[in-house]
Design an enzyme around this catalytic site. Structure first.
Site, mmCIF file in Angstrom:
data_model
loop_
_atom_site.group_PDB
_atom_site.id
_atom_site.type_symbol
_atom_site.label_atom_id
_atom_site.label_comp_id
_atom_site.label_asym_id
_atom_site.label_seq_id
_atom_site.Cartn_x
_atom_site.Cartn_y
_atom_site.Cartn_z
ATOM 1 N N TYR A 12 0.536 -1.001 0.163
ATOM 2 C CA TYR A 12 -0.531 -0.224 -0.030
ATOM 3 C C TYR A 12 1.091 0.562 -0.702
ATOM 4 C CZ TYR A 12 0.671 -0.035 5.405
ATOM 5 O OH TYR A 12 0.125 0.128 6.478
ATOM 6 N N TYR B 194 -4.409 0.458 -2.008
ATOM 7 C CA TYR B 194 -4.110 -0.253 -1.804
ATOM 8 C C TYR B 194 -4.193 -1.483 -2.496
ATOM 9 C CZ TYR B 194 -5.405 0.237 3.953
ATOM 10 O OH TYR B 194 -5.050 0.806 5.279
ATOM 11 N N LYS C 238 -11.159 1.786 23.340
ATOM 12 C CA LYS C 238 -10.264 2.829 23.959
ATOM 13 C C LYS C 238 -11.065 3.689 23.615
ATOM 14 C CE LYS C 238 -8.609 0.020 21.157
ATOM 15 N NZ LYS C 238 -7.172 -0.590 19.936
ATOM 16 N N GLY D 69 -8.151 7.789 26.562
ATOM 17 C CA GLY D 69 -8.184 7.078 27.703
ATOM 18 C C GLY D 69 -9.717 5.597 27.355
ATOM 19 N N ALA D 70 -9.181 5.100 28.036
ATOM 20 C CA ALA D 70 -9.200 3.371 27.642
ATOM 21 C C ALA D 70 -10.072 2.521 29.013
ATOM 22 C CB ALA D 70 -8.724 2.554 27.723
ATOM 23 N N GLY E 192 -2.906 2.518 18.914
ATOM 24 C CA GLY E 192 -3.891 0.942 19.296
ATOM 25 C C GLY E 192 -3.141 -0.296 19.246
ATOM 26 N N ASP E 193 -2.239 -0.860 17.712
ATOM 27 C CA ASP E 193 -1.674 -2.369 18.013
ATOM 28 C C ASP E 193 -0.456 -1.945 19.170
ATOM 29 O OD1 ASP E 193 -3.519 -2.319 15.504
ATOM 30 O OD2 ASP E 193 -1.472 -1.814 14.812
#
Length: 322
Positions: free
Chosen positions: A92, A105, A222, A227-228, A252-253
């Site tokens: 990509y 992509y 999340k 925050g989460a 995020g990962d």
């Protein structure tokens, strides 16, 4: 070879980004890197003291060899990756412009899109502690959906399955995204952003999502820079660290890796969330999808901080400012 503690299954692709300014059609020099939600998680884990493996398929081409070499160089076991003699490795391109950075992509018909349940016959999953999946893989093809279903439905003993929703609208165009409810409901740990949950399920509220997904023991919602929220027996919110953001991609990962590493080590709920925030912060401070972990002294200080000190901390490339 000893089985990794965490096995991450999903497509990775080669990524090209402009190395110079100007409209994409005028750019002559591009930088080659790589990207993939599941392999990003796998690459974070060795630095956190957790052994990891990545399972996918790549083409028998230079790009496939690049993925194997660079992901393996991060300490990830890539021995179970299939090399497809026919299908190519996906790629990509991220363009740069005054109105944002659109991504194009080229993954249709990729080697990874050809993965299916038969992949499981080559894997020893009994000693794996966590299998990490995302909602990207089942959107790639019918065979990839069958692979994810097979992983979620197989007897798994003490193995946990982590499922990061990672909703990509373009991938689900023409496909039934409601299948994400079925898949997430079969997992042990589900991670989702409240924005993507709003799109998929019509709500980003942790309590309402728990009612929609009663099966998973652990639900993490999340809320971006706020925050989460972790929902298990009780609900716990943890504010995110304030970070001088360099590049938001990959956070995020990184959060998933930090959270899973702490979960495997038996940490309490607050620490698991903070570990996720700390790993995400490290990535936010770099241009890379997988940044170096924060210094051990910084992690120790912030993990032990009271709520006021945690909320007051601000991370920059110079360290922690309060």
């Amino acid at each position: 070879m000893t089985a990794p503690e965490v096995l991450c299954v999903g497509e990775s692709m080669v990524l090209f980004v402009p190395a110079e300014q100007g409209p994409p059609e005028q750019v002559r020099t591009w930088l080659r890197t790589l990207g993939g939600a599941e392999s990003n998680v796998a690459c974070h884990l060795p630095a956190l003291g957790v052994t990891s493996g990545w399972v996918s398929a790549v083409g028998d081409d230079p790009f496939g060899r690049v993925l194997l070499r660079e992901i393996g160089a991060a300490g990830v076991d890539v021995s179970a990756v299939a090399v497809d003699p026919v299908r190519p490795t996906g790629l990509y391109i991220k363009e740069s412009g005054a109105h944002g950075s659109p991504v194009r992509y080229y993954r249709t018909g990729s080697a990874a899109s050809g993965m299916g349940p038969e992949l499981l016959s080559n894997l020893d999953l009994d000693a794996v502690k966590v299998i990490h999946l995302s909602g990207i893989t089942p959107a790639l093809s019918d065979s990839c959906l069958a692979l994810v279903r097979a992983l979620l439905e197989r007897p798994r003993g003490d193995t946990l399955i982590s499922f990061d929703v990672n909703f990509r609208p373009a991938l689900w165009a023409g496909r039934d995204s409601r299948v994400l409810t079925e898949l997430a409901g079969l997992a042990d740990i589900v991670l989702t952003g409240d924005d993507e949950a709003q799109t998929v399920w019509g709500t980003g509220d942790p309590g309402k999502l728990r009612a929609l997904l009663p099966g998973p023991k652990t639900l993490v919602v999340k809320h971006g820079e706020r925050g989460a929220t972790l929902v298990e027996e009780v609900s716990l919110f943890s504010p995110a660290l304030r970070v001088e953001v360099v590049e938001p991609v990959g956070a995020g990962d990184a959060f998933a890796a930090g959270f899973l590493a702490a979960t495997l080590r038996g940490a309490d709920p607050a620490t698991r969330l903070r570990r996720g925030h700390l790993q995400a912060a490290a990535t936010l401070l770099t241009h890379d999808d997988v940044g170096e972990p924060l210094p051990a002294s910084v992690i120790e200080t912030l993990l032990g901080a009271d709520e006021d000190a945690w909320s007051a901390a601000r991370l920059t490339d110079e360290g922690v400012l309060t």
